[in-house]
Design a protein around this motif. Sequence first.
Motif, short mmCIF file in Angstrom:
data_model
loop_
_atom_site.label_atom_id
_atom_site.label_comp_id
_atom_site.label_asym_id
_atom_site.label_seq_id
_atom_site.Cartn_x
_atom_site.Cartn_y
_atom_site.Cartn_z
N GLU A 58 0.84 -1.21 0.00
CA GLU A 58 0.00 0.00 0.00
C GLU A 58 0.87 1.26 0.00
N VAL A 59 0.47 2.23 -0.79
CA VAL A 59 1.09 3.55 -0.75
C VAL A 59 0.00 4.53 -0.33
N GLY A 60 0.15 5.09 0.86
CA GLY A 60 -0.80 6.09 1.34
C GLY A 60 -0.34 7.48 0.94
N VAL A 61 -1.15 8.18 0.17
CA VAL A 61 -0.77 9.49 -0.35
C VAL A 61 -1.43 10.59 0.48
N GLN A 62 -0.60 11.48 1.01
CA GLN A 62 -1.08 12.58 1.84
C GLN A 62 -1.31 13.82 0.97
N ASP A 63 -2.49 14.42 1.07
CA ASP A 63 -2.79 15.59 0.23
C ASP A 63 -2.74 16.89 1.02
N TYR A 64 -2.06 16.87 2.15
CA TYR A 64 -1.91 18.08 2.97
C TYR A 64 -0.54 18.02 3.64
N GLY A 65 -0.17 19.09 4.31
CA GLY A 65 1.08 19.10 5.06
C GLY A 65 2.29 18.77 4.20
N GLU A 66 3.02 17.74 4.58
CA GLU A 66 4.24 17.36 3.86
C GLU A 66 3.95 16.60 2.56
N LYS A 67 2.67 16.30 2.35
CA LYS A 67 2.26 15.58 1.14
C LYS A 67 3.09 14.31 0.90
N LEU A 68 3.16 13.49 1.92
CA LEU A 68 3.93 12.25 1.86
C LEU A 68 3.46 11.38 0.70
N ASN A 69 4.43 10.87 -0.04
CA ASN A 69 4.22 9.93 -1.16
C ASN A 69 3.50 10.54 -2.36
N ASP A 70 3.27 11.85 -2.33
CA ASP A 70 2.64 12.47 -3.49
C ASP A 70 3.57 12.41 -4.71
N ASP A 71 4.88 12.29 -4.45
CA ASP A 71 5.83 12.17 -5.56
C ASP A 71 5.63 10.84 -6.30
N LEU A 72 5.24 9.80 -5.56
CA LEU A 72 4.96 8.51 -6.20
C LEU A 72 3.69 8.60 -7.04
N ARG A 73 2.71 9.31 -6.52
CA ARG A 73 1.47 9.50 -7.30
C ARG A 73 1.80 10.20 -8.62
N GLU A 74 2.63 11.24 -8.55
CA GLU A 74 2.99 11.98 -9.76
C GLU A 74 3.85 11.11 -10.70
N ARG A 75 4.73 10.33 -10.13
CA ARG A 75 5.61 9.47 -10.92
C ARG A 75 4.82 8.52 -11.82
N PHE A 76 3.71 8.04 -11.30
CA PHE A 76 2.90 7.08 -12.07
C PHE A 76 1.65 7.72 -12.68
N ASN A 77 1.65 9.05 -12.71
CA ASN A 77 0.57 9.81 -13.37
C ASN A 77 -0.82 9.40 -12.88
N ILE A 78 -0.95 9.33 -11.56
CA ILE A 78 -2.22 8.92 -10.96
C ILE A 78 -3.02 10.14 -10.53
N ASN A 79 -4.27 10.18 -10.94
CA ASN A 79 -5.17 11.24 -10.53
C ASN A 79 -5.77 10.89 -9.17
N LYS A 80 -5.70 11.81 -8.23
CA LYS A 80 -6.24 11.55 -6.88
C LYS A 80 -7.72 11.18 -6.91
N ASP A 81 -8.44 11.71 -7.90
CA ASP A 81 -9.87 11.40 -8.00
C ASP A 81 -10.11 9.94 -8.39
N SER A 82 -9.06 9.25 -8.85
CA SER A 82 -9.20 7.85 -9.29
C SER A 82 -8.91 6.86 -8.16
N PHE A 83 -8.48 7.35 -6.99
CA PHE A 83 -8.18 6.44 -5.87
C PHE A 83 -9.36 5.54 -5.54
N PRO A 84 -9.13 4.27 -5.17
CA PRO A 84 -7.84 3.59 -5.14
C PRO A 84 -7.41 3.13 -6.53
#
Length: 227
Positions: A58-84
């Motif tokens: 599992e990769v938990g993506v944080q959309d606030y604060g430090e935005k943890l793992n958001d770089d992985l979301r961007e790396r794989f061109n994932i739209n947050k609206d498409s989660f999971p």
Amino acid sequence: ATAPGAVAIDSLTFDKIVNLDLNVLVKFDKQYPYGVKEDEFKKFAQQAATAKDFLVAEVGVQDYGEKLNDDLRERFNINKDSFPVYKLFPKGSNTPVDFTGEVTSDELTRFVKTEAGVWISLKGCLKEFDDLLSRVIAGTTTAADAKTELKQLMASVVGDTEQQSANIYSTVLDKLESTGVDYPDKEVTRIKKLLSGKVSESKKKMLELRQNILSSLVRKKPSNEEL
């Protein structure tokens, strides 16, 4: 909390985990997921925990604060609206296969079986029968020899539920012999079409049982498959 049977990974550990000599299914999702889809994922992760050469992550993506793992979301061109979003990284490959089905435990199981050959029990599947028919499809056992083995396996079946499954395997073996090794692929496609229409509850259960068994036998398609 991470689902039992799954491993939480992040930007620092992602490549280490995905590059292990394993098939890895990665779920990209918001940091604290909930709801029906998450319940189905938890069910799948528990069922898959004992599968050989397979890991659920599992990769938990944080959309606030430090935005943890958001770089992985961007790396794989994932739209947050498409989660999971689910991506399967087959053993020995850095190129993921996208899961596009309905998020249910059974659909995730069929996906990793078809794309990576990972055996996870679906309702109605009998592993020894699966292994036997898979050898026929691979060409390492003849249909005639398989029928002899099948009779021996049939003799060890216990209960009406197992007998029903065993009978389906027997029918599938006959079809493999008469129509060829593409039969499971074609039949799964046909069953999906039937299930998308209007069928009675009893018919639906029977079709789902056949689909589960046949999905175990669908061959992984090479990326350069000719149409």
